[in-house]
Write a protein that holds these residues in place. Sequence first.
Motif, mmCIF file in Angstrom:
data_model
loop_
_atom_site.group_PDB
_atom_site.id
_atom_site.type_symbol
_atom_site.label_atom_id
_atom_site.label_comp_id
_atom_site.label_asym_id
_atom_site.label_seq_id
_atom_site.Cartn_x
_atom_site.Cartn_y
_atom_site.Cartn_z
ATOM 1 N N ARG A 81 6.388 -1.511 4.129
ATOM 2 C CA ARG A 81 6.143 -0.806 5.397
ATOM 3 C C ARG A 81 7.318 0.078 5.774
ATOM 4 O O ARG A 81 7.137 1.200 6.272
ATOM 5 N N SER A 82 8.517 -0.422 5.554
ATOM 6 C CA SER A 82 9.717 0.329 5.907
ATOM 7 C C SER A 82 9.817 1.613 5.087
ATOM 8 O O SER A 82 10.137 2.683 5.617
ATOM 9 N N ILE A 83 9.545 1.510 3.781
ATOM 10 C CA ILE A 83 9.555 2.705 2.934
ATOM 11 C C ILE A 83 8.472 3.666 3.402
ATOM 12 O O ILE A 83 8.671 4.887 3.419
ATOM 13 N N ILE A 143 17.108 -1.406 10.960
ATOM 14 C CA ILE A 143 18.203 -0.472 11.209
ATOM 15 C C ILE A 143 18.287 0.560 10.087
ATOM 16 O O ILE A 143 18.406 1.768 10.327
ATOM 17 N N LEU A 144 18.229 0.085 8.829
ATOM 18 C CA LEU A 144 18.320 1.001 7.693
ATOM 19 C C LEU A 144 17.147 1.978 7.679
ATOM 20 O O LEU A 144 17.318 3.168 7.380
ATOM 21 N N THR A 145 15.967 1.488 8.009
ATOM 22 C CA THR A 145 14.784 2.354 8.045
ATOM 23 C C THR A 145 14.945 3.448 9.089
ATOM 24 O O THR A 145 14.640 4.622 8.834
ATOM 25 N N PRO A 160 0.793 -1.236 0.000
ATOM 26 C CA PRO A 160 0.000 0.000 0.000
ATOM 27 C C PRO A 160 0.818 1.275 0.000
ATOM 28 O O PRO A 160 0.389 2.282 -0.567
ATOM 29 N N HIS A 161 1.992 1.269 0.621
ATOM 30 C CA HIS A 161 2.784 2.499 0.689
ATOM 31 C C HIS A 161 3.408 2.842 -0.658
ATOM 32 O O HIS A 161 3.395 4.010 -1.084
ATOM 33 N N LEU A 162 3.927 1.833 -1.356
ATOM 34 C CA LEU A 162 4.464 2.084 -2.696
ATOM 35 C C LEU A 162 3.348 2.348 -3.689
ATOM 36 O O LEU A 162 3.513 3.145 -4.618
ATOM 37 N N ASP A 163 2.197 1.731 -3.499
ATOM 38 C CA ASP A 163 1.054 2.035 -4.354
ATOM 39 C C ASP A 163 0.638 3.496 -4.177
ATOM 40 O O ASP A 163 0.305 4.186 -5.153
#
Length: 467
Positions: free
Chosen positions: A286-288, A211-213, A78-81
């Motif tokens: 979700r991370s993005i 961690i990256l997020t 959903p976030h990339l959409d």
Amino acid sequence: MPSPTPSRRTFAAAVAATAAATAGLAATPSAARAQAHESEFRPARLRPSRRPNILFILGDDLGWADLSSYGSPHIETPHLDRLARQGVRFTDAYSGSATCSPTRFSLYTGRYPGRTEGGLAEPIADRSAGLEPTHPTLASLLRDSGYSTALIGKWHCGFLPDHSPTKSGWDEFFGNFSGALEYYSKLSGDGSHDLYEGDAEYKDLRYYTRILTERAGDYVSRDHGGKPWLLNLNFTTPHWPWVADGDEEAGAEIARRIRAGDRRALWHEDGGSIEKYKEMVEDLDRSIGEVLKALRRSGQEDDTLVFFSSDNGGERFSHNWPLAGNKASLQEGGIRVPNIVRWPARIDGGQVSHVPVFTPDWTATLLELAGARRHPAYPLDGVSLAGYLLRGEAAPARDLFWRVRGERALRRGDWKYYRGRSGRDQLFNLAADIREQADRARTEPARLAELKASWERTDATLLPYPG
């Protein structure tokens, strides 16, 4: 292929139903919802904007159809959409190569991987090759024009002491040097620890994507003293090993095998599943979403160009249908990838573009948008899309070229010349045959000869593979 001409802040978008038919999108509820928001023409909203911040996000081994907005029948993103609904979704976008490190070379240099010795490794698997610090990069050229620069995540363009992001134009680096690591222990395939801050080892045994997020959210929220910034955010998700957030025991077993000398433990050939892959891709989404939320809270969303893509086509659990081939192949499944671009200040949302583009084009585009000067001794192979995006110019008409050991490919408009490891020259019309099954070599010999000659002219300008 016809090239639509957009107005200052709009792309000429094709009808969503045509996009679904041409691109082979699955008729899932999520894909239908995403396409329902894609429109054709709309009036431009003109307003001045400063040079954009640039958030360039890469997934790792993510297939073209692994997002719900690109037709995945079972993965929900959903976030990339939402990012696609707020910007432009490219249906005919490609990576610069078919594996990890050469595509990264093409992004960082804006040139074919075969222009540099390090780019000949497909991919880099040891410490013998890397991106030479003397070569100008997207980061070094933007830094020279006043940008703050950072790379968070997977580098995969060489190892210390000779190669690193901080030697190639990035002010800051936090991440891993190798092509893959175990998500908890941070062990690479040779058993070495592979998490660094700058050029110093860093210990953190939490799940790597978390961690990256966190680091990326902190960076986009920071006060950069009025300077625009570039953040290359390179996730390792959903690259093997197939370890999702919460799979500590699976990660510990892989780490044990690595320490015992199993050089193929990271490949995780005895693990993974479609469901585990789905879990990893949805975690990436979700991370993005968390990073984009931090960007919005910072008040910089309108003036930040966000770009999302993958470094190559999908791997063994990826949903590549209807494309043939996968990672490491120059068939469509190995190089066609999702591309999403959002810049609220300048580019209207809800757009879809069918213009063929590939990784080096985005290097040229970002340099132009940032007002950065190119280095005359290192001409770019990518073509800037800034005129197409912002000034109502026709999309650039040119060939897209790829070369990997044992394979060659060139796309011109709807037509693709391809030679696989069989050594047979083939010709496909991608508009009519996206799956590359109807070989037109016999019925279109003149076209085949023309595209083959174009490929060979470009290949003659590249470095030869070492024997």
